[in-house]
Every structure is written in C-alpha cells, then in structure tokens.
Motif scaffolding. Structure first.
Motif, mmCIF file in Angstrom:
data_model
loop_
_atom_site.group_PDB
_atom_site.id
_atom_site.type_symbol
_atom_site.label_atom_id
_atom_site.label_comp_id
_atom_site.label_asym_id
_atom_site.label_seq_id
_atom_site.Cartn_x
_atom_site.Cartn_y
_atom_site.Cartn_z
ATOM 1 N N GLU A 1 -34.313 20.533 9.409
ATOM 2 C CA GLU A 1 -34.285 21.940 9.432
ATOM 3 C C GLU A 1 -35.467 22.247 10.358
ATOM 4 O O GLU A 1 -35.608 23.320 11.130
ATOM 5 N N LYS A 2 -36.728 21.944 10.106
ATOM 6 C CA LYS A 2 -37.680 22.116 10.826
ATOM 7 C C LYS A 2 -37.752 21.755 12.380
ATOM 8 O O LYS A 2 -38.318 22.408 13.368
ATOM 9 N N ASN A 3 -36.924 20.844 12.618
ATOM 10 C CA ASN A 3 -36.804 20.206 14.216
ATOM 11 C C ASN A 3 -35.698 20.688 14.767
ATOM 12 O O ASN A 3 -35.489 20.344 16.021
ATOM 13 N N LEU A 4 -34.824 21.751 13.901
ATOM 14 C CA LEU A 4 -33.568 22.141 14.817
ATOM 15 C C LEU A 4 -34.245 23.526 15.703
ATOM 16 O O LEU A 4 -35.073 24.131 15.547
ATOM 17 N N PRO A 5 -33.300 23.417 16.807
ATOM 18 C CA PRO A 5 -33.535 24.685 17.771
ATOM 19 C C PRO A 5 -33.386 26.034 16.706
ATOM 20 O O PRO A 5 -32.458 26.023 15.901
ATOM 21 N N ALA A 6 -34.103 27.096 17.204
ATOM 22 C CA ALA A 6 -34.046 28.424 16.741
ATOM 23 C C ALA A 6 -32.562 28.816 16.415
ATOM 24 O O ALA A 6 -31.815 28.620 17.682
ATOM 25 N N GLY A 7 -31.996 29.251 15.578
ATOM 26 C CA GLY A 7 -30.761 29.867 15.355
ATOM 27 C C GLY A 7 -29.693 28.695 14.815
ATOM 28 O O GLY A 7 -28.536 29.131 14.651
ATOM 29 N N THR A 8 -30.298 27.573 14.907
ATOM 30 C CA THR A 8 -29.229 26.609 14.374
ATOM 31 C C THR A 8 -29.549 26.147 12.860
ATOM 32 O O THR A 8 -30.565 25.823 12.525
ATOM 33 N N THR A 9 -28.232 26.198 12.306
ATOM 34 C CA THR A 9 -28.458 25.673 10.794
ATOM 35 C C THR A 9 -27.772 24.774 10.205
ATOM 36 O O THR A 9 -26.669 24.298 10.968
ATOM 37 N N ILE A 10 -27.991 24.084 9.093
ATOM 38 C CA ILE A 10 -27.094 23.158 8.585
ATOM 39 C C ILE A 10 -26.845 23.560 7.179
ATOM 40 O O ILE A 10 -27.641 24.152 6.498
ATOM 41 N N SER A 11 -25.819 22.904 6.658
ATOM 42 C CA SER A 11 -25.389 23.409 5.195
ATOM 43 C C SER A 11 -25.562 22.206 4.302
ATOM 44 O O SER A 11 -25.766 22.477 3.167
ATOM 45 N N ASN A 12 -25.625 20.999 4.671
ATOM 46 C CA ASN A 12 -25.998 19.950 3.775
ATOM 47 C C ASN A 12 -26.217 18.475 4.278
ATOM 48 O O ASN A 12 -25.761 18.563 5.566
ATOM 49 N N VAL A 13 -26.500 17.758 3.772
ATOM 50 C CA VAL A 13 -26.790 16.216 4.417
ATOM 51 C C VAL A 13 -26.645 15.241 3.442
ATOM 52 O O VAL A 13 -26.663 15.684 2.012
ATOM 53 N N GLU A 14 -26.029 14.266 3.420
ATOM 54 C CA GLU A 14 -25.549 13.109 2.914
ATOM 55 C C GLU A 14 -25.783 11.631 3.461
ATOM 56 O O GLU A 14 -25.492 11.682 4.693
#
Length: 637
Positions: A15-28
């Motif tokens: 999340e820290k390295n994502l471009p602004a406005g891009t989100t993730i819901s989960n990691v596995e």
C-alpha cells in the motif's frame, strides 16, 4: 512471527508503494506467488510498472487478481475480448474461474493474444476486469494435454487450497541460527536409473528427482526409507529435472505414502510425466507385475504440480530459490540451480543434459549468476565415449533409408517415445521435403504420436531454428503429411499384411516389448528390409542380441510357447542422436562454465564413467571432484 503478521506487513509495504488512488483489498500466498487482490484491476493494467516495481522491492513473485465483485459476466467478457484480440489469433476456447478471477484463453497463436510486452493482455483486463491467461491450442490433438487441462479446471478450488498451504510453508520465517547445506544421494550414483537426491538445510528438505529403474527388479527404487527422508511429509518440495521414468517414475508413490507438498517442473515435463507414469503402471499390470501406485496417485501428484518457466527465479522454501535453465536433453528438461540462504551457497544439479546442437533443442545452459557445487550426469563420461557428429549421423540415416526404399523395403526404427523419435522425425521430414528420400509414409506407433503432440503444443521449448520455422514461416515439421499415426490394430495389421516401402518408428526403444515386436516378427525374414538402431541397447535386451549378430531369435508367443524368428533383414546402428553429452561435450561444458565451480560430483553413469569423468575434471581444473555413491551424505557448507 506468524504468517498472518507477515502477510499484514507485506500488505502495508504494498500500500505504501502504490500510486495515489490505487487500493488493494487483500494479499495471500499461493504457492511461490504473493497474490494481491484489488477492486481496481484496471488501474494495475493501466500501469504495467506497478507489479514489476513491487516484485523488485519485495523480492518475490507477485500476481494481481481482481476482487470477484468487479468482474463482468463471462458472456459480455467474451464479446469484449473478441473485439480486443486480433482476428487471426485463432481463439478456440474460453474458461472462466471466478474464485481466482482468471479467464483462460486457448488460442492457436498465443503471442497475438498476449501482444507486444503484454499490451493486449492489459487491454483485456482494463475492459473486463478478469486476469487473462493464455494457453496454446494443441496443433495436434493430444489426449494427455486435453485431459490435464480439464482436470486442472475441475480441481481449481482444491488447487487453490493446496497452493495456499504450500505458500504459507514457503514464506514461513527461518528459525535456525545454524547454517549448513548437505546433499544425500538416494539413487542413481555409479548406475543409471532411480535418480534421486535430497538437498537439506536446517530449515528445508528438497528432493530432486524420484526415478525408477525399470530394467531391474532388485535395484528398482531409490532408498526412500532412510531416516533423512522419513517421514515424507517433512519434505518441502520435489523438483523434477525432466520426464524420463528414471528421473520421475516414482513421484506418485510419494503421495501414496504421505507426501503432500509441491512438485516443481516445466510445462512439457508435467504433461509427459502423466503420459509416461500412466503407461508405466499399465505395462506393469499387463506384465503381471505389482504396480507401485494407482492412477489416483498420478492425479494427486498432478494436482500438486507447479510449473515454472526457464530463467524464472522462484522461492520453493524459506531459504531456497530455484531457477530452471534449458538442459537440451528432451523437451522441458532443466538444469536446476538452487540459491541457498542469503548468498550462502549455490548448487547446480544438471539432470541429463546435452551440451551440443540437436535438431530439437539449444545446447544446455552453463552460465549462472553464482555456482559453488555441481552435481553432473556422467552417462558418457568414460574417456572413450565419443559420439559421431550430428550431421554425419543424419546423412548416415538418410542413406540407409534411401537404399532400403530404393529396393522396395521397409525401414523399422525402434525408438523411445520421447526425444529420440522426434529428433529422427525432423531429419526424415526434411529429407523427404528436399527430395533426398522418396515421398513414403512414415508410420508412428506406440506412444510416439502422443509424445509428438506434446512437443507441438510447446514449440517455445524448441531450438531457435525450429521456433523461427514455426512462428515466422508457419511451417511445423511435426504436422507434415508424411507422418501417419498408427491409431488402431487394424491399421497395424494392414501395414504388416500389405508390406510397402515405408519407414516405421515404433516403441519400445530396446525391443523389450510393445508394437515394434509385431513389425519385427513380420519383417525380419525379408532381406530387403532394414532394422535401424538409433539408441543405446543395454546388455540382456533383444536389441543388444540382434546387434551381436544373432540370426535366430527366440520369442515368446503370448503364453503359447515360443517361436523362432529368422533374422535376414539388414541391421544398422546410427550413433549420434543421443540426448546425452558425450565425453568431449561433458569436458567442454565444464571448461566453459561461468563462473567456475569449486567442486564437481558425478552421478548417472556406470562406475567407470562416473570415476573417469570426476578424475579428468580434477586433473583439468584442479578442483575437488568425486564420483558419488548411493546412501552417502556430503556436507557442502
């Protein structure tokens, strides 16, 4: 640290390295991959650098998957995909897997669906949300490929659970303060057959190959009962170098007795493994032998398989990374490079390899980022084990076929289904195309046609010349009209009862059974015919007896006593088509290896060959060498 804490930490880093406005819901974790779920797959598709940047920063393989709620309906998705991919890509099928958000696109020309640098795939994701995966439509119908793809599709949910369990084991924290690496030889040392090794560290146990010696009842299986190996469920991974039975024939047995981890191999190796394992237990049952495992065990092994591409660095344990490189032996064969710890040690296990040009493959890779220890095959390691040049072998074979056809005879070539047969097919096809040999039918009997279909499904594993011929000129030699699969007993009977000038490639390679025996009984008495050996004939086999000049061949008649076949047909031996490196190539492989290893251990050859090669490398390189023996453990660090 528990695995959930590791995943939470990774999610925050992403999340820290994502471009602004891009989100993730989960990691596995799923197998060796970190799967990132997002409700915005289109944003990831818009910026192809996001995944590359994340993978580089986290030093792991990353896959982005859409959250199921953002996916378009399959029917609508198919329409949009058809509008996106070029018309001549030849899409033949779509399969949707909602639980992982993937659409598998089967196409005759996968490269056109992928697009330059994956542009078309990203465009598909932007339009439909689904993550596209592309597979090649087999140009020759293959029961094996079809059944495997259907099996994987039906077991998608089970596989996801299996991969999740494997992934959590791979990415667990290292707990030991000790640092050591050991190699235990379980089979295949100073012998050929039942190849098997165990690579151990304080954190991990990796088995490399698990073969069967089909020619021996006494030394058939590796030493799987010793304390280093038991219990089997403590092994982290099984790595398979290639699909020949002496390297993988007992893998399903591991699952029968408690192993439940992954198998790492290439795509063609996986498909050929299934073909050869099922044939192995079928032949054993027909011969009245006790079969070591059931077809259900083969399916269970398939369910646990993880396929890797060449040059793809992959975590397979918390302290071990694996990279496959082309071995040039058979399709999908791999030289396996293990990077252990944080630069602690690097081990290369060659498996069987060919360091020289062939009609099918590029020469084996011998350039690595780092290597300290090499375990090498020594099949032709003895100082006098030299093979003729491939061009000489090809001309010799073409001459023999031409002379036999000119006198209205039949050419019978006993050959192994995988590797040698396809090499010979390419040579014959070219000779017919160029008019060197008359246009006669080339019959393929036994498993040869099915194995050839698998070669045709994975042309990216073939050499540069064949790939250019197939991809740029649209000429696939395996699809030549001269090749006629013998797919029924009626056709085989018709060939035998109505002899005509032709070439017959048939299993088995050492004439130890199979359809080749029916042709042999029919054509051996006629002096116009020719029997051509293109492969090694072991002591005690019918092939070796014929090579020694036997003129009356006693053969059993299926429980009705025995019959004697009069041997009048010509017998020719054409060396040079071997998938193994000869002595000269073996020495050249190590001469040109970069970087130079600190030690070399030899295996997979008779005692003399293993010792001779080890001694010669020591004299030439002034490094530590040794011919391994079964059941010894060597400390590498």
């Amino acid at each position: 640290m528990v695995i959930e804490d590791i995943l939470e930490g990774l999610k925050k880093k992403i999340e820290k390295n994502l471009p602004a406005g891009t989100t993730i819901s989960n990691v596995e974790f799923e197998g060796p991959q970190l799967v990132v779920y997002t409700e915005e797959p289109r944003k990831f598709a818009d910026n192809g650098n996001i995944v590359r940047t994340l993978a580089k920063s986290l030093r792991t393989r990353i896959v982005v998957r859409p959250d199921p709620k953002v996916l378009l309906a399959p029917e609508e998705s198919i329409d949009l995909i058809n509008q996106t991919v070029p018309e001549d890509s030849g899409v033949t099928n779509y399969d949707f897997a909602p639980d992982v958000g993937e659409v598998i696109i089967e196409a005759e020309k996968p490269g056109l669906v992928i697009g330059k640098h994956g542009e078309t795939l990203r465009e598909i994701t932007k339009k439909v949300g689904w993550t596209p995966k592309v597979v090649r439509t087999p140009p020759i119908k293959s029961r094996t490929v079809k059944n495997i793809r259907e099996f994987m599709k039906k077991n998608h949910s089970d596989r996801k659970d299996i991969l999740k369990t494997i992934g959590r084991k791979i990415h667990r924290e290292c707990t030991s303060k000790d640092q050591w690496v050991r190699l235990t030889s379980l089979g295949g040392c100073r012998e050929v057959g039942r190849s098997c090794f165990l690579l151990s560290t304080p954190e991990s146990k990796i088995m490399i190959d698990c073969g069967v010696n089909v020619g021996s009842d006494d030394d058939m299986t590796p030493y799987l009962y010793i304390p280093e190996v038991q219990p089997l469920n403590q092994i982290d991974a099984v790595v398979i170098t290639h699909a020949h039975l002496d390297h993988q024939g007992l893998v399903p047995l591991l699952y029968k007795y408690g192993y439940d981890g992954p198998i790492y191999c290439t795509h063609p190796t996986r498909d050929l493994m299934v073909l050869l394992e099922l044939d192995f237990i079928d032949v054993a049952a027909k011969d009245g032998k006790r079969i070591p495992y059931e077809s259900a065990d083969v399916r269970n092994a398939l369910k646990h398989s993880i396929v890797l591409e060449y040059e793809e660095v992959t975590d397979i344990a918390p302290d071990i990374k694996l990279t496959f490189h082309n071995a040039g032996h058979i399709i999908g064969s791999a030289v396996s490079h293990f990077h252990i710890g944080d630069g602690l040690h690097n081990v290369v296990i060659t498996g069987d390899f060919k360091y020289g040009p062939t009609r099918l493959f590029n020469p084996a890779v011998n350039k690595f980022p780092r290597v300290e220890t090499v375990i090498t095959e020594s099949t032709y390691g003895a100082s006098n084990s030299m093979q003729p040049a491939l061009k000489d072998a090809e001309k010799n074979l073409q001459r023999i076929i031409k002379e036999t056809i000119d006198r209205q005879g039949v050419v019978l070539i006993p050959a192994f289904a995988v590797g040698r047969s396809q090499e010979v097919m390419i040579v014959i096809e070219e000779a017919i195309r160029k008019g060197i040999i008359d246009e006669v039918p080339v019959y393929l009997d036994g498993m040869i046609w099915e194995a050839t279909a698998i070669h045709a499904t994975y042309p990216e594993y073939l050499n540069n010349d064949l790939r250019r011929l197939i991809f740029q000129k649209g000429q696939n030699p395996f699809l030549s009209e001269c090749f006629k699969p013998v797919d029924s007993n009626e056709l085989r009977r018709n060939i035998i009862e109505n002899p005509h000038p032709c070439v017959i490639l048939s299993t088995s390679g050492m004439m130890s059974g199979g359809p080749v025996m029916e042709y042999f009984k029919a054509f051996a008495p006629n002096e116009r015919n020719t029997l051509v050996f293109v492969g090694y004939q072991a002591d005690g086999t019918l092939g070796r007896r014929i090579q020694k000049g036997w003129k009356e061949i006693p053969l059993s008649s299926g429980g009705k006593g025995s019959e004697t076949v009069l041997m009048n047909m010509d017998v020719e031996i054409v060396d040079g088509f071997s998938g193994h490196s000869d002595r000269k190539q073996l020495m050249e492989f190590f001469k040109r290896m970069k970087p130079q290893p600190e030690r070399v251990f030899t295996e997979h050859g008779d005692e003399r060959s293993c010792i001779d090669l080890a001694s010669s490398i020591h004299k030439r390189k002034k490094i530590e060498t040794r011919a391994l023996t079964n059941l010894e453990t060597i400390r590498l660090v």
